[in-house]
Design a protein around this motif. Structure first.
Motif, PDB file in Angstrom:
ATOM      1  N   GLN A   1      39.740  58.293  39.533  1.00 18.56           N
ATOM      2  CA  GLN A   1      40.567  57.525  38.601  1.00 18.56           C
ATOM      3  C   GLN A   1      41.959  57.214  39.162  1.00 18.56           C
ATOM      4  OE1 GLN A   1      40.852  59.247  34.689  1.00 18.56           O
ATOM      5  NE2 GLN A   1      41.758  57.422  33.797  1.00 18.56           N
ATOM      6  N   PRO A   2      42.684  58.201  39.740  1.00 22.29           N
ATOM      7  CA  PRO A   2      43.973  57.863  40.343  1.00 22.29           C
ATOM      8  C   PRO A   2      43.869  56.839  41.473  1.00 22.29           C
ATOM      9  CG  PRO A   2      43.827  60.222  39.999  1.00 22.29           C
ATOM     10  CD  PRO A   2      42.470  59.663  39.702  1.00 22.29           C
ATOM     11  N   VAL A   3      42.819  56.938  42.297  1.00 26.88           N
ATOM     12  CA  VAL A   3      42.649  55.966  43.381  1.00 26.88           C
ATOM     13  C   VAL A   3      42.401  54.572  42.813  1.00 26.88           C
ATOM     14  CG1 VAL A   3      41.090  55.228  45.242  1.00 26.88           C
ATOM     15  CG2 VAL A   3      41.875  57.613  45.134  1.00 26.88           C
ATOM     16  N   ALA A   4      41.580  54.484  41.768  1.00 31.36           N
ATOM     17  CA  ALA A   4      41.304  53.183  41.140  1.00 31.36           C
ATOM     18  C   ALA A   4      42.584  52.577  40.554  1.00 31.36           C
ATOM     19  CB  ALA A   4      40.244  53.347  40.055  1.00 31.36           C
TER      20      ALA A   4
ATOM     21  N   ASN B   1      44.966  49.916  51.295  1.00 32.67           N
ATOM     22  CA  ASN B   1      43.675  50.541  51.562  1.00 32.67           C
ATOM     23  C   ASN B   1      43.812  52.056  51.448  1.00 32.67           C
ATOM     24  OD1 ASN B   1      42.535  48.001  52.256  1.00 32.67           O
ATOM     25  ND2 ASN B   1      43.387  48.194  54.316  1.00 32.67           N
ATOM     26  N   VAL B   2      42.766  52.706  50.993  1.00 30.59           N
ATOM     27  CA  VAL B   2      42.774  54.161  50.843  1.00 30.59           C
ATOM     28  C   VAL B   2      41.775  54.760  51.821  1.00 30.59           C
ATOM     29  CG1 VAL B   2      42.371  56.101  49.285  1.00 30.59           C
ATOM     30  CG2 VAL B   2      43.452  54.009  48.420  1.00 30.59           C
ATOM     31  N   SER B   3      42.233  55.738  52.581  1.00 34.74           N
ATOM     32  CA  SER B   3      41.378  56.448  53.542  1.00 34.74           C
ATOM     33  C   SER B   3      41.292  57.914  53.129  1.00 34.74           C
ATOM     34  CB  SER B   3      41.960  56.324  54.953  1.00 34.74           C
ATOM     35  OG  SER B   3      41.169  57.026  55.883  1.00 34.74           O
ATOM     36  N   LEU B   4      40.084  58.354  52.763  1.00 42.98           N
ATOM     37  CA  LEU B   4      39.867  59.734  52.331  1.00 42.98           C
ATOM     38  C   LEU B   4      39.361  60.572  53.498  1.00 42.98           C
ATOM     39  CD1 LEU B   4      38.130  59.543  48.817  1.00 42.98           C
ATOM     40  CD2 LEU B   4      40.433  60.346  49.322  1.00 42.98           C
TER      41      LEU B   4
ATOM     42  N   PHE C   1      51.116  57.181  43.815  1.00 42.19           N
ATOM     43  CA  PHE C   1      49.863  57.919  43.774  1.00 42.19           C
ATOM     44  C   PHE C   1      50.087  59.358  43.300  1.00 42.19           C
ATOM     45  CE2 PHE C   1      46.522  60.523  45.821  1.00 42.19           C
ATOM     46  CZ  PHE C   1      45.428  59.957  45.185  1.00 42.19           C
ATOM     47  N   ALA C   2      51.131  60.002  43.787  1.00 41.51           N
ATOM     48  CA  ALA C   2      51.427  61.369  43.355  1.00 41.51           C
ATOM     49  C   ALA C   2      51.647  61.421  41.850  1.00 41.51           C
ATOM     50  CB  ALA C   2      52.650  61.896  44.095  1.00 41.51           C
ATOM     51  N   ASN C   3      52.346  60.431  41.314  1.00 38.45           N
ATOM     52  CA  ASN C   3      52.595  60.400  39.878  1.00 38.45           C
ATOM     53  C   ASN C   3      51.319  60.122  39.083  1.00 38.45           C
ATOM     54  OD1 ASN C   3      54.560  58.568  37.483  1.00 38.45           O
ATOM     55  ND2 ASN C   3      54.520  60.762  37.791  1.00 38.45           N
TER      56      ASN C   3
END
Length: 314
Positions: free
Chosen positions: A110-113, A123-126, A288-290
């Motif tokens: 959910q936070p990434v979305a 872009n998000v890299s996990l 993102f942290a928030n």
């Protein structure tokens, strides 16, 4: 002296003084690495490494001081690069996140979305790994932010902040003999085969400590890093499962299992986020942290990163 020399020295230490591995990691030649390090030593007038023949054997005492300075320089070079990226393309880039399987599977979607909604060009890299691997990835700047429950506070190179609290849950088939008990005890669990996390994952330390405090020896039938795997083996009747509460979703997928809060038995766990000390954080990292926790607003993170308050005071 130049940044290439600094990078070669830093990477040589990371690769346990193996110059062949250092050269491979940096896509260059071993003689080139060796020559660059020798030239830096000659310019500084000290030996950074003690040698046996052509092999590096250990870091010397002056080398320790040189390495500390190189770490500061390379960290600030990384910060300069991120500052440039921030102001040349404020709403784009890549957010690299290091985390465990449980966080990636149950907490981050959910936070990434929401981050992608706010910053569609990001872009998000996990990067998934054990808690110790998460810490190392942040320290080595493979990731800008790390999220885990275990280990993060053990590294002085990191600033860690509490993100959220959670408890373990017991999961068992609805027909299990313990399902009818009002108060399940540690003694009850010690008599059952248990299915839970590998010792380095997802609050397993709290589980082990609870049994040890009662001088009980739990019967661990199976260990895993994946909560879904644990639930699968519970369904097969191999034992009582102990999973993180995040893994028990009220979506109908666990309707065949009874989930019982185990906080009174194992205590409360704290998931934490980690940043490398003195790192420059881009706008979308703060956002993102928030999204992970309301308590992690930008002003709090900036205060802790600057050393004005302890991360444990947050």
């Amino acid at each position: 002296m130049n940044l290439h020399q600094f990078r070669f020295v830093q990477e040589a230490v990371r690769r346990n003084l193996n110059l062949t591995e250092t050269a491979r990691a940096l896509h260059t030649s071993q003689p080139g690495v060796s020559k660059a390090i020798i030239e830096l030593e000659e310019e500084l007038g000290v030996e950074i490494f003690a040698r046996h023949g052509k092999r590096l054997k250990r870091v010397t005492e002056p080398g320790d001081h040189v390495l500390k300075s190189i770490d500061v320089i390379m960290r600030e070079v990384g910060n300069l690069r991120r500052i440039g990226e921030q102001f040349s393309a404020q709403d784009s880039g890549t957010l690299s996140i290091a985390t465990t399987h449980t966080q990636a599977r149950y907490v981050l979607p959910q936070p990434v979305a929401k981050l992608r909604e706010a910053f569609p060009k990001v872009n998000v890299s996990l990067h998934q790994g054990s808690p110790d691997q998460v810490a190392k990835m942040v320290i080595d700047e493979v990731a800008e932010i790390g999220i885990a429950t275990e280990s993060l506070t053990h590294y002085s190179e990191l600033v860690t902040l509490p993100c959220y609290e959670w408890q373990h849950m017991l999961v068992l088939p609805v027909a299990h003999p313990l399902a009818g008990k009002d108060n399940i005890t540690l003694e009850d669990l010690a008599a059952e085969p248990l299915i839970t996390y590998h010792p380095s994952f997802t609050g397993r330390t709290k589980i082990d400590e609870a049994f040890a405090a009662k001088r009980l020896e739990p019967r661990i039938a199976l260990e895993a890093i994946d909560s879904d795997v644990i639930k699968t083996y519970v369904r097969l009747g191999l034992g009582v499962g102990i999973v993180a509460e995040m893994a028990i979703k009220d979506d109908g997928t666990n309707s065949d299992l009874l989930a019982i809060p185990a906080g009174p038995l194992f205590g409360v766990n704290i998931a934490r986020v980690a940043f490398k000390r003195s790192a420059y954080l881009r706008n979308f990292v703060y956002t993102f942290a928030n999204l992970l926790s309301d308590r992690l607003d930008r002003s709090v993170i900036e205060k802790v990163m600057s050393g004005h308050v302890s991360d444990y005071e947050v």
